[in-house]
Design a protein around this motif. Structure first.
Motif: not given
Length: 488
Positions: A243-260
């Motif tokens: 919602k407008v005014g919200d603070t969003v904390e976003l965590t991005l995890f890359n899988a261990k078996d990814s090549k990229m």
């Protein structure tokens, strides 16, 4: 009959006539110069260890001393040995096309690899990673070779042709070996009904989201598979809601078996390249960004790691809805649909495991157009459902990476369209709405007659390439709205 000598014969004759002159010129050299010319080069083994990593948001090569993209040095006649290791875990290689040098691909899973070659030419040569996008984001350095280039041991023309052919081979993508569909392929199509609950009127809050980037084989079509790059194992990635005014904390995890390496750029974010600047995440790692939702609307997010269009075409896109103050009007059903295009090495429908074709992508020649990631995602795997009299809202976006969509539902009219994802001023009574790549729209319609309604891109040739969905409406027909035959 008079015959014309061939170019080869003329060249040979010129070489023969020049030989005495050459010998005479060499004989006239001072003894010290002749001795210098004949003196053999002292060859040595030059060994370098290079490890890949991410520094200041860029992918780079690092030597044993911590130098980023170091200048490597050698002399003509030296043998150079490069020991290569993926420090952050992603897949890389190393090429020096001018010297016909190409390593095997290496990653955390494969371990280190070694490439060894003899340097026969003086000059400054570029080494780089050839994985699409990696050179552009920083994986490039120099090899400086001092001395005098060694004389060719073979006929000059033959050597030149061989060198050119080898160099050309490095720049020309080798054809991918054809193999059957991957038996482990899974459905990656996101369920269009997986829409987060409405927020409505409330005070601003802090929301925490965690997403995982995963590379996996998925079912592109019946009997056809493809290696998708995904957010949370689905295409599109999960719909986020704030919602407008919200603070969003976003965590991005890359899988261990990814090549990229992967990342996320949210069009709802102000600053930091939408988050892409600070979420370049190597396999097995995670990064977090925090942002304030400043503007209401429906916004696309996507991977922002070079080669960005390749990551998007492989399935790395989704949407975030930022509700306005007071929320959106209430409707009976909400759905989440995104269109994308895919560029493959084999024709549409081939019963194989499809590999991406970057040349087609650069030329914007898709083999597939898909809703929610795969052919049949919204007609076989999932269907949109409604009952007569209900109001349906569809959050529709285009991941792209290249093509505009002319979104249309055959047999229906949009009562409201929030063009370009802007919630402030809806249009009314719209037949077809344009949605740009990296853009979104919200459409609403009240269904008044039972039947199967087709979601399409009204560039209708694309329907034959996969862009078809179904809205299944059940219930009693509203009298007078529609019937087959003449007026009753």
């Amino acid at each position: 009959m008079k015959t014309t000598p061939s170019l080869r014969a003329i060249a040979a004759a010129v070489c023969v006539l020049a030989m005495p002159l050459s010998v005479q010129a060499q004989a006239s050299l001072p003894a010290s110069a002749a001795a210098t010319a004949a003196k053999p080069v002292a060859a040595t083994l030059k060994r370098y260890e290079l490890q890949t990593n991410i520094v200041d948001g860029k992918m780079v090569f690092i030597d044993a001393k911590g130098q980023v993209n170091p200048v490597l040095a050698a002399k003509v006649g030296d043998t150079v040995e490069l020991v290569l290791k993926s420090g952050e875990g992603a897949e890389h290689d190393l090429l020096i096309p001018e010297l016909n040098v190409a390593s095997a691909k290496f990653s955390a899973n494969s371990g280190s690899t070694t490439v060894r070659f003899k340097v026969t030419r003086a000059g400054t040569f570029t080494y780089y990673c050839s994985i699409p996008g990696h050179r552009q984001i920083g994986m490039e350095g120099k090899l400086e070779v001092s001395g005098t280039s060694l004389a060719e041991t073979a006929a000059p023309k033959a050597a030149s042709e061989s060198s050119q052919a080898a160099a050309l081979a490095l720049y020309t993508p080798a054809p991918s070996p054809m193999r059957g569909p991957d038996p482990s392929a899974v459905n990656v199509a996101a369920n269009p009904a997986s829409v987060p609950s409405a927020i409505g009127a409330r005070a601003p809050q802090t929301l925490k989201y965690r997403m995982e980037t995963v590379e996996l084989p998925g079912k592109l079509d019946d009997g056809t598979s493809f290696t998708y790059w995904t957010f949370n194992r689905q295409v599109p990635g999960p719909m986020l809601r704030a919602k407008v005014g919200d603070t969003v904390e976003l965590t991005l995890f890359n899988a261990k078996d990814s090549k990229m390496i992967h990342s996320i750029d949210l069009h709802a974010v102000t600053g930091g390249h939408g988050g892409g600047q600070h979420t370049q995440v190597a396999p097995g790692q995670e990064k977090t960004v925090t942002f304030k939702a400043l503007n209401p609307g429906l916004f696309v997010y996507h991977c922002a790691t070079p080669l960005v269009p390749q990551h998007i075409a492989a399935g790395m896109y989704g949407m975030i809805l930022v509700e306005p103050e007071g929320g959106l009007s209430k409707v009976d059903r909400e759905y989440y649909v995104m269109q994308g295009e895919m560029y493959t090495g084999r024709p549409h429908g081939a019963p194989v495991h499809q590999e991406p074709n970057l040349e087609k992508m650069a030329n914007e020649l898709p083999d597939y157009y898909v809703f929610n990631g795969e052919v049949g995602a919204l007609s076989k795997t999932h269907k949109l459902q409604a009952k007569v009299g209900e109001t349906v809202r569809i959050y529709f976006g285009v991941g792209g990476p290249n093509k505009i969509s002319s979104f249309h539902i055959i047999g229906e009219i949009f009562d409201k369209v929030y063009s370009e994802g802007s919630i402030s001023s809806p249009k009314h009574d719209v037949q077809t709405t344009l949605v740009a790549p990296g853009g979104a729209t919200i459409v609403e319609l009240k269904v008044q007659h039972p039947g199967s309604y087709l979601l399409v891109d009204h560039a209708l040739s694309r329907a034959g390439k996969g862009a078809v969905g179904v809205l299944e409406v059940t219930g009693e027909a509203v009298p007078g709205v529609y019937h087959a035959g003449a007026v009753q």
